[in-house]
Motif scaffolding. Sequence first.
Motif, PDB file in Angstrom:
ATOM      1  N   TRP A  38       7.339   3.829  -5.540  1.00 29.63           N
ATOM      2  CA  TRP A  38       6.794   2.812  -4.639  1.00 29.63           C
ATOM      3  C   TRP A  38       5.702   3.412  -3.748  1.00 29.63           C
ATOM      4  CZ3 TRP A  38       8.196  -2.348  -4.563  1.00 29.63           C
ATOM      5  CH2 TRP A  38       9.311  -2.706  -5.335  1.00 29.63           C
ATOM      6  N   TYR A  39       4.639   2.613  -3.560  1.00 28.82           N
ATOM      7  CA  TYR A  39       3.522   2.976  -2.681  1.00 28.82           C
ATOM      8  C   TYR A  39       3.148   1.728  -1.882  1.00 28.82           C
ATOM      9  CZ  TYR A  39       3.415   6.230  -6.592  1.00 28.82           C
ATOM     10  OH  TYR A  39       3.773   7.102  -7.579  1.00 28.82           O
ATOM     11  N   ARG A  40       2.514   1.950  -0.747  1.00 31.65           N
ATOM     12  CA  ARG A  40       2.209   0.822   0.137  1.00 31.65           C
ATOM     13  C   ARG A  40       0.713   0.786   0.438  1.00 31.65           C
ATOM     14  NH1 ARG A  40       5.531  -0.760   5.560  1.00 31.65           N
ATOM     15  NH2 ARG A  40       3.896  -1.830   6.715  1.00 31.65           N
ATOM     16  N   VAL A  41       0.148  -0.420   0.464  1.00 28.15           N
ATOM     17  CA  VAL A  41      -1.272  -0.612   0.756  1.00 28.15           C
ATOM     18  C   VAL A  41      -1.405  -1.770   1.740  1.00 28.15           C
ATOM     19  CG1 VAL A  41      -3.560  -1.065  -0.182  1.00 28.15           C
ATOM     20  CG2 VAL A  41      -1.872   0.143  -1.578  1.00 28.15           C
ATOM     21  N   ASP A  42      -2.193  -1.591   2.792  1.00 26.82           N
ATOM     22  CA  ASP A  42      -2.444  -2.654   3.763  1.00 26.82           C
ATOM     23  C   ASP A  42      -3.678  -3.439   3.344  1.00 26.82           C
ATOM     24  OD1 ASP A  42      -0.283  -1.924   5.306  1.00 26.82           O
ATOM     25  OD2 ASP A  42      -1.441  -0.605   6.615  1.00 26.82           O
ATOM     26  N   VAL A  43      -3.506  -4.771   3.253  1.00 27.25           N
ATOM     27  CA  VAL A  43      -4.598  -5.648   2.824  1.00 27.25           C
ATOM     28  C   VAL A  43      -4.848  -6.683   3.923  1.00 27.25           C
ATOM     29  CG1 VAL A  43      -5.455  -7.190   1.037  1.00 27.25           C
ATOM     30  CG2 VAL A  43      -3.860  -5.354   0.430  1.00 27.25           C
ATOM     31  N   ARG A  44      -6.032  -6.702   4.485  1.00 28.43           N
ATOM     32  CA  ARG A  44      -6.373  -7.636   5.553  1.00 28.43           C
ATOM     33  C   ARG A  44      -6.843  -8.961   4.966  1.00 28.43           C
ATOM     34  NH1 ARG A  44      -6.285  -5.433  10.331  1.00 28.43           N
ATOM     35  NH2 ARG A  44      -7.297  -7.269  11.172  1.00 28.43           N
ATOM     36  N   PRO A  45      -6.769 -10.046   5.729  1.00 25.59           N
ATOM     37  CA  PRO A  45      -7.291 -11.331   5.259  1.00 25.59           C
ATOM     38  C   PRO A  45      -8.765 -11.205   4.853  1.00 25.59           C
ATOM     39  CG  PRO A  45      -5.973 -11.648   7.240  1.00 25.59           C
ATOM     40  CD  PRO A  45      -6.117 -10.171   7.053  1.00 25.59           C
ATOM     41  N   GLY A  46      -9.122 -11.807   3.734  1.00 25.17           N
ATOM     42  CA  GLY A  46     -10.491 -11.724   3.258  1.00 25.17           C
ATOM     43  C   GLY A  46     -10.764 -10.506   2.399  1.00 25.17           C
ATOM     44  N   GLN A  47      -9.725  -9.688   2.142  1.00 21.89           N
ATOM     45  CA  GLN A  47      -9.883  -8.528   1.287  1.00 21.89           C
ATOM     46  C   GLN A  47      -9.163  -8.739  -0.046  1.00 21.89           C
ATOM     47  OE1 GLN A  47      -8.406  -5.241   3.731  1.00 21.89           O
ATOM     48  NE2 GLN A  47     -10.517  -4.682   4.249  1.00 21.89           N
ATOM     49  N   GLU A  48      -9.521  -7.893  -1.031  1.00 21.49           N
ATOM     50  CA  GLU A  48      -8.872  -7.951  -2.339  1.00 21.49           C
ATOM     51  C   GLU A  48      -8.365  -6.563  -2.710  1.00 21.49           C
ATOM     52  OE1 GLU A  48     -10.183 -10.384  -5.923  1.00 21.49           O
ATOM     53  OE2 GLU A  48     -10.825  -8.376  -6.550  1.00 21.49           O
ATOM     54  N   LEU A  49      -7.118  -6.496  -3.139  1.00 29.16           N
ATOM     55  CA  LEU A  49      -6.524  -5.248  -3.611  1.00 29.16           C
ATOM     56  C   LEU A  49      -6.720  -5.150  -5.120  1.00 29.16           C
ATOM     57  CD1 LEU A  49      -4.701  -2.724  -3.546  1.00 29.16           C
ATOM     58  CD2 LEU A  49      -2.727  -4.275  -3.665  1.00 29.16           C
ATOM     59  N   ARG A  50      -7.296  -4.035  -5.545  1.00 29.63           N
ATOM     60  CA  ARG A  50      -7.449  -3.756  -6.972  1.00 29.63           C
ATOM     61  C   ARG A  50      -6.746  -2.425  -7.247  1.00 29.63           C
ATOM     62  NH1 ARG A  50     -13.974  -5.088  -7.374  1.00 29.63           N
ATOM     63  NH2 ARG A  50     -13.806  -7.281  -6.696  1.00 29.63           N
ATOM     64  N   ALA A  51      -5.788  -2.442  -8.150  1.00 30.34           N
ATOM     65  CA  ALA A  51      -5.004  -1.239  -8.434  1.00 30.34           C
ATOM     66  C   ALA A  51      -4.852  -1.059  -9.939  1.00 30.34           C
ATOM     67  CB  ALA A  51      -3.630  -1.327  -7.771  1.00 30.34           C
TER      68      ALA A  51
END
Length: 421
Positions: A267-280
């Motif tokens: 498990w890993y954690r990423v903070d994503v703010r409104p208006g952003q996109e997470l690409r993994a």
Amino acid sequence: MITRTRLAAGVCALLAALTAGLAFPAGAAAGEPTGQDAPKVDLVLDVSGSMRARDIDGRSRMAAAKQAFNEVLDATPEGVELGIRTLGADYRGDDRRTGCKDTAQLYPVGPLDRTEAKTAVATLSPTGWTPIGPALLKAAGDLDGGDGSKRIVLISDGEDTCAPLDPCEVAREIAAKGIGLTIDTLGLVPTAKLSRQLSCIAEATGGTYTSVEHQEELTDKVNELVERAADPVVTPVPAEGAAACAQARTLESGLYSDRAESGQQRWYRVDVRPGQELRAAVSVAADRAVNPGHGVLLRAVTAKGREIVRGEAAGHGRTDVVSTGLRYPKADSDDEEAPAEAVCLAVSHSFSAASGVKTTPGLPLELTVDVVDAPDPAGDVAAFGLGRGWWLLGVLVLAGFLAGLVWGWLSRWRVAVWRTN
């Protein structure tokens, strides 16, 4: 025709520029090359008794290796810190315990003094055992420290004689340390057993194996590997995944490495703010013999355990790397103070080791994380299936209308001329 060619070339150049801008965003992130430390190379040479064999272009294997080293030392790029380690060079006896400790640093890894290094190479004489495993452990220590590229180039004409310290297991342990070290191997007139062993060592760290039977091949390949060390590389940052989302480490955008056993979730954690996109994206590599049929799963999960999106891929017996990825756009918010959402990434795979193969350390995985500004929703919504193609459709309609008017006028003019004549 010339106008069309220029237009096509201009469009291609524009697309290339846009692609480059997307593929290589400005700014350094975790896992990008920093160029702070000099690249390091440790040449590890087998100097066991079998190197006396005269089967490389009519010369002994030892003579061929010496000539190759001298030419490589002359061609080593400036800025590369190079060292030379031997295995089996000093002990001439029959005591296995002593022979398996016979590895020494002939020339220390550091700024290269060509004259001194060549003088050291000239003293070599085929002597003893073939302790490949112990030599690799010592060579990893020779390259310890710094964040520049690290490479071991192992040259041997025989398999390890110091089992049960399996060189493949040693290579996997070195890779598991996450120090970004690559081992390349070269087999001098190799047997099938030696080829398998050297291939296994190289694969464990993402290196290459080459079979060598001629002097020129040896020189060219070692030169190529030393020069490759001077090229900028992206070294993944070690990031140990947690056993649960709540204990997971928060990652920034970048490239990370870890190890995972079959069926184990990391498990890993990423903070994503409104208006952003997470690409993994994640890749899992088989650095040892595995059973056919395997897959990899990447999931994005909320802090409360709800799955958001997943990516999965499957492989077969001939596939040694399986990759998958996902994207999660976070909706924008009118509240400028809206907090970031904690998104947990869970990685698991179903590779299983073949009979008799150790399962620890786990298989190597690389995780890429990129948090970017989300695309403009209005610009990406398809309008009747056309989206941004509306402007092109309008241009085509207008061009067709004008072409029709011109063609009709020309046709009427030709008919009028024909009737007059």
